[in-house]
Every structure is written in structure tokens, then in C-alpha cells.
Write an enzyme that holds these catalytic residues in place. Structure first.
Site, short mmCIF file in Angstrom:
data_model
loop_
_atom_site.label_atom_id
_atom_site.label_comp_id
_atom_site.label_asym_id
_atom_site.label_seq_id
_atom_site.Cartn_x
_atom_site.Cartn_y
_atom_site.Cartn_z
N MET A 127 0.91 -1.11 -0.23
CA MET A 127 0.13 -0.15 0.03
C MET A 127 0.89 1.21 -0.15
O MET A 127 0.39 2.40 -0.02
CB MET A 127 -0.95 -0.05 1.37
CG MET A 127 -2.10 0.72 1.03
SD MET A 127 -3.49 0.21 1.98
CE MET A 127 -4.33 -0.79 1.07
N PRO A 128 2.41 1.22 -0.28
CA PRO A 128 2.83 2.26 -0.26
C PRO A 128 2.54 3.23 -1.34
O PRO A 128 2.38 2.94 -2.51
CB PRO A 128 4.52 1.85 -0.46
CG PRO A 128 4.31 0.26 0.02
CD PRO A 128 2.96 0.00 -0.40
N VAL A 129 2.50 4.51 -0.98
CA VAL A 129 2.26 5.62 -1.91
C VAL A 129 3.36 6.48 -2.16
O VAL A 129 3.68 7.08 -0.95
CB VAL A 129 0.77 6.47 -1.55
CG1 VAL A 129 0.88 7.52 -2.59
CG2 VAL A 129 -0.10 5.41 -1.57
N THR A 185 1.98 2.47 -5.37
CA THR A 185 1.53 3.83 -6.41
C THR A 185 2.78 4.77 -6.41
O THR A 185 3.09 5.06 -5.34
CB THR A 185 0.25 4.24 -5.84
OG1 THR A 185 -0.56 3.04 -5.71
CG2 THR A 185 -0.13 5.30 -6.77
#
Lengths: 62, 62, 62, 62, 62, 62
Positions: free
Chosen positions: A1-3, A40
Site C-alpha cells: 500500500m505504499p504511495v 503507487t
């Protein structure tokens, strides 16, 4: 889920961006132990008059 | 005092933005229990070559 | 692919956050014409000493 | 090592940006007790249709 | 309507933050020609293990 | 002069962060053709109740 948000000067080609997001995603997934699918990356390009270091605009320090 | 930053692909009309900020502000005020007056929304639009998912630029995955 | 960042004061419950992301995602999807699945929301909570309006920290203006 | 991001409406001249980053860097260094050399400022300019207050786009509220 | 986000290492006192937002708001209003009332500043504090320069975490470079 | 902001869930070790910033900086410098020295990375860690996908908080979707 890293952005990830990448702020950089204008002037890179699409090919450079393609390679950058490909390699950054790979090392982020590897080091943070997550699947590549959840990474992302947002790129924001700046004019040299919109970034300053030490109080001096980049456009003035080149 | 909530400040929202919305990152999205280019291509929406002003009418869509108008409706989006109107409705987002309403539900933010309702759920966070604050007056609408203190909600700020900043929209940033991206080219498809400036956003990547799973290591692939959006411009390449369409 | 919209990514939202919501900056707000500390003190909301998980239930309020749950309702907020649910409703904001719904209106973003509706107004920007995209599936709910591609909407990401990041919440960042601030102490009252870390937000200022008109040059005055919130902690001093309450 | 402070990094500042300044979001503002389009329309300022380079001279205004030059003066802004110069003076902001000076007061940041002075108040946070760090050398000016480590202060970075990123400016992002917005169209009036990309910023909203109280649920109303700036382009509609002028 | 300028919104500033200030990212900095933890360890500053409330008094330093108070002075910083006061002076930054003043010079932003002066140089960008806007009333102080519309300037918002968000401060985010980082641990030394959450900032890196040249590929090295601050916690390792002290 | 690239500045990267990495938003991720809490729970990584300092060793993982160390390796991440080291490798991300290397591939950013390589692909964007800039010295490693000018690359800054800011890490922001989130609780699972502060990130949502598809309108659902991560804390509810595990």
C-alpha cells in the site's frame, strides 16, 4: 500500500520515467516486503523557478 | 480545518470538479463534525505518464 | 486512480474515519466517474500545535 | 533539513517567488535554528478551478 | 489562499513553532500580496529514522 | 533535486528503512541522471486506521 510522491525538475523523457517507476517499485517491494501491485507512484514535475535551495531559486543558481 | 489534496488524472471538466468539491466538502463536514467553511480542497491533475501502479506508467497500461 | 490526502486535527474516532472514507469514496467515484476500487485515501492527524491559520497556531486560538 | 511545500494560485512573477523563498528561508532558519543551506522550498501553482474553500471552487467565488 | 506544508525533524518547542508560523505567514503575505488571514501552515514532524539525504538515513549520519 | 515522499504502513524496522532509502536513492539517481547527493526521501508511517482503499479502512480489511 505504499504511495510515493516524486517531485523533480521538468525535462525527463517518458522513457526515463518508465525506467524510474519500474526500478523504484521493484526495490520498494523488495525492501518493504510487499507485492509490487500495491505500490503507487505519483510524479510531479517542477519548473526551475518553483524549487529553491538555501533561499535561492534553482532558475537563479544554475 | 481539514485540508484535502486530491490527485487525479487530467480530463475532468470544471463542472465535475465543482460537483466533486461540493459533495466531498459536505460529507467531510458531516462525518468529521466541522463547519463546511473550514474545509479546503486542493486538486492536482496528472498526465498519464506521471502516475504508475505496480511499476507501470498509466500511459502504458491503458 | 484518485489519491486523496486528508489532513485533520487529532481526536476523531475510528468510527468517524470509517464513515468519512466510505462517503468520500462514494462521492469521488460518482463525480469523477471512476470505480470506487481505485480510490485511495490517506489520513494524517495533526496536533493543535502543528497547524496555523493567519500566523497563529491552533493551540493558541482555541 | 526542513522541506517546505507552498501551494498557491497562479499569477505570481518570478520576482515575487524569488523574494518569497529568500525571506521564508531566512525566517525558517532563524526560528528553527538551522543553517539556510538545508532549507528546501517547493512551489506548486494552482489554477483557480483547482482550489476550493467551503465547497466552492475559487473560480466561482471571485 | 496559500497552504504551506513544513516537514521538519522533531525536537522544536511550541515557542519555536509559534514564532516560525508567525514570521513565515508575515513574509508570505508580504511577498505574495495576500492577507495573512488566508495563509494556512501545516507542520509535520519526523523522526531521524524517517528522513534520508543521499541515500543515508539522518539517524545514521549524525 | 528530487524529493520523494513515501507513505507506508507502520511496522517496518530501521534496517528495512535503511535499505529502502539506500536502494531507492540509487535507482532514482541512475534513472533520472542526477547525483545521489541531491536526492531527499521523507518517510511517513500510517496506522492501519488511517489508510483506505475502495472506501474501506485498512484496519477493517485485513
Amino acid at each position: 500500500m505504499p504511495v510515493l510522491q516524486v517531485e523533480m525538475l521538468k525535462g525527463r523523457t517518458v522513457e526515463q520515467k518508465r525506467e524510474m517507476v519500474n526500478k523504484v517499485t521493484a526495490v520498494v517491494a523488495e525492501t518493504l516486503k510487499c507485492p509490487k501491485e500495491v505500490v503507487t507512484i505519483i510524479i510531479r514535475e517542477m519548473e526551475a523557478e518553483n524549487i529553491a535551495q538555501a533561499g535561492v531559486l534553482k532558475v537563479d543558481s544554475k
